[in-house]
Design a protein around this motif. Structure first.
Motif, short mmCIF file in Angstrom:
data_model
loop_
_atom_site.label_atom_id
_atom_site.label_comp_id
_atom_site.label_asym_id
_atom_site.label_seq_id
_atom_site.Cartn_x
_atom_site.Cartn_y
_atom_site.Cartn_z
N ASN A 30 0.80 -1.22 0.00
CA ASN A 30 0.00 0.00 0.00
C ASN A 30 0.84 1.27 0.00
N TYR A 31 2.16 1.14 0.19
CA TYR A 31 3.02 2.32 0.18
C TYR A 31 3.86 2.42 -1.09
N CYS A 32 3.58 1.58 -2.09
CA CYS A 32 4.45 1.48 -3.26
C CYS A 32 3.68 1.77 -4.55
N ASN A 33 4.31 2.56 -5.41
CA ASN A 33 3.83 2.76 -6.77
C ASN A 33 5.06 2.96 -7.65
N ARG A 34 5.43 1.92 -8.39
CA ARG A 34 6.67 1.96 -9.16
C ARG A 34 6.55 2.76 -10.46
N LYS A 35 5.35 3.25 -10.76
CA LYS A 35 5.15 3.99 -12.02
C LYS A 35 5.58 5.45 -11.90
N LEU A 67 7.46 5.86 6.69
CA LEU A 67 6.57 5.80 5.52
C LEU A 67 6.69 7.10 4.74
N ILE A 68 6.88 6.99 3.41
CA ILE A 68 6.83 8.14 2.52
C ILE A 68 5.44 8.16 1.92
N SER A 69 4.67 9.18 2.23
CA SER A 69 3.24 9.16 1.90
C SER A 69 2.82 10.48 1.26
N ASP A 70 3.23 10.67 0.02
CA ASP A 70 2.88 11.87 -0.73
C ASP A 70 1.77 11.50 -1.72
N PRO A 71 0.65 12.18 -1.71
CA PRO A 71 -0.43 11.86 -2.66
C PRO A 71 0.03 11.89 -4.12
N ALA A 72 1.04 12.70 -4.42
CA ALA A 72 1.52 12.81 -5.80
C ALA A 72 2.09 11.49 -6.31
N HIS A 73 2.53 10.61 -5.41
CA HIS A 73 3.12 9.34 -5.81
C HIS A 73 2.07 8.32 -6.24
N GLY A 74 0.81 8.56 -5.88
CA GLY A 74 -0.25 7.67 -6.31
C GLY A 74 -0.34 6.37 -5.55
N THR A 75 0.28 6.26 -4.38
CA THR A 75 0.16 5.04 -3.59
C THR A 75 -1.18 5.02 -2.85
#
Length: 497
Positions: A83-88, A269-277
């Motif tokens: 839930n904390y990852c978005n590789r795109k 946790l890195i939780s920036d909405p811009a990352h899309g996670t």
């Protein structure tokens, strides 16, 4: 204060180096390189383990001042969703696991590694950390390691994994002389795991919920035990997610210690909405720097902690905290490469001298702090550094601060605070400085090679003393002197009261 470092110093770690001048400086006095190298070994480590970690910037806090790592992005496929990852998502200026600008074939990785080895003499460790899972996308990982081991046999090979496919690869990892493995373990309770992992893909089937987390947990523990049984050092990474697994990580620490993990690295946790996670989009916050430190302090006495992690990209190159990956994109690589070991060999010879001196200075500083710790006070000190363990960075140019705590226990590195550089094209930005002050929560002093009057005054107004009086000192030496001064001030305050 001690004298400044030798003329060809480690102050410019990532610039071209005059190795003949370095040799002259290093051999002009002091101990021999061989004795200095051994003098850095902690008393609680055997020689075999020390030999594995002494030049590994992730497994040795002391080594991270001098040695560089490189990650090659050859393993894009992944078998779990976090839930904390978005590789795109990718930003060239961002440091976050799973982020890459280019995916490489094993042959492209070979060319890149040799180019880096010929350019960055600090390079000591090659890791595969994705951007997917290195043990799941195994053929590419295996081919990359085999090619590099043939051409640069002294480089350490390191792999990072979520652990699901790990038990199937342990024998091959051992046969390939991979002696460092990092497993990301965020839970030992599947009920908590179900809040972190939406699904896993195992044995050609997708699992969800508690069932998925149960399988992942069992595979992680099995893989950890198998690695330890083969003498492979294991670092466990855990992401601290407030309200989800923060308190639970105390139990995770106990489990991994009992199973022989060498290090436990708790990351925010890195939780920036811009990352899309998922966590970023649903408003799950990350911990503050002081919340992270408080949890790490609770874990002291359990599995040995790593506090100098920079949550590197999957294509990171260089010293921790100084990513040079954008200098080595595919379009900048030569088509034909031949490895030249001379620069790396010369660098290691010089570093042995500097490390020995640093270790002795650190031991002396720690003893002095303990001697001055009668009143029991402690201070958090932020250091601006380019590497080498010295205060050698201008305040306005710093993109991170290394934070140390001086207390009754001595002087200890406790973490880093990432910031944006205050000076851009010679001008300071007040908004940037405000963010820097916020990032320095809990810090009482900032030590740097140079600081201007304007930022110094603004920091003072925020209750933070910034000074360049200790420029080019070892961090521990300067902090020891600072601690003695603050201890004296504290004593005078008590006497007046």
């Amino acid at each position: 204060m001690s004298q400044q470092p030798f003329t060809i110093s480690l102050d410019s770690l990532m610039t071209p180096i005059d190795f003949e001048a370095m040799k002259t400086a290093a051999t002009s006095g002091g101990c021999s390189t061989s004795s200095c190298g051994s003098s850095a070994k902690p008393d609680d480590l055997d020689e075999a383990t020390w030999d594995k970690i002494k030049d590994h910037p992730c497994y040795s806090e002391e080594a991270h001042h001098y040695f560089a790592r490189m990650h090659v992005a050859v393993a894009p496929a992944c078998n779990i969703q976090c839930n904390y990852c978005n590789r795109k998502y990718d930003c060239a200026n961002e440091s976050r696991p799973g982020v890459v600008s280019e995916k490489l074939t094993p042959d492209e990785a070979r060319r890149k590694v040799i180019t880096v080895a010929n350019t960055v003499p600090q390079f000591s460790v090659l890791g595969i950390a994705g951007p997917g899972d290195a043990c799941y996308d195994w053929k590419k990982s295996q081919a990359t390691f085999a090619a590099i081991a043939r051409e640069i046999p002294d480089v350490k090979l390191c792999i990072s994994t979520n652990g699901l496919a790990l038990p199937d690869r342990v024998d091959e990892l051992a046969n390939m002389n991979v002696d460092h493995v990092t497993i990301t373990i965020n839970m030992v309770d599947p009920e908590i795991g179900a809040k972190i992992y939406p699904w896993i893909y195992f044995n050609k089937k997708r699992y969800t919920g508690v069932e998925a987390a149960t399988i992942l947990h069992q595979r992680q523990m099995l893989g950890l035990e198998m690695l330890v049984a083969r003498g492979i050092l294991v670092k466990v990474n855990s992401v601290m997610i407030p309200g989800v697994n923060d308190e639970h990580l105390i139990e995770v620490n106990r489990w991994v210690k009992e199973r022989g993990a060498f290090l436990h690295n708790v990351m925010p946790l890195i939780s920036d909405p811009a990352h899309g996670t998922h966590f970023g989009l649903t408003g799950q916050r990350g911990p503050t720097a002081m919340e992270l430190k408080a949890l790490q302090d609770k874990l002291e006495g359990g599995a040995k902690l790593m506090r100098h992690c920079r949550q590197c990209r999957a294509d990171a190159v260089g010293l921790l905290g100084d990513d040079r990956g954008q200098e080595f994109t595919l379009d900048q690589l030569p088509e034909a490469v031949v490895y030249d070991p001379s620069k790396r060999a010369a660098y290691r010879e010089i570093v042995a001298e500097e490390r020995g001196d640093h270790v002795r200075a650190k031991e002396k500083a720690i003893a002095a702090v303990k001697e001055n710790a009668g009143d029991g006070h402690s201070i958090l000190v932020a250091v601006a550094t380019k590497g080498g363990g010295r205060i050698n960075e201008h305040f306005g140019h710093a993109r991170e601060f290394q934070v140390y705590e001086a207390s009754t226990k001595g002087v200890a590195f406790v973490g880093h605070r990432r910031i944006d550089a205050y000076c851009m094209d010679g001008f300071g930005e007040d908004a940037t400085l405000d963010a820097t002050i916020a990032a320095l929560e809990g810090v009482t002093h900032v030590l740097c090679a140079k600081v201007g009057d304007c930022p110094k005054d603004m920091l003072t107004a925020a209750g933070i003393e910034a000074t360049d009086a200790y420029a080019y000192e070892y961090a521990e030496t300067a902090i020891s002197a600072l601690y003695a001064a603050t201890a004296s001030d504290a004593g005078q305050t008590k006497a007046v009261a």
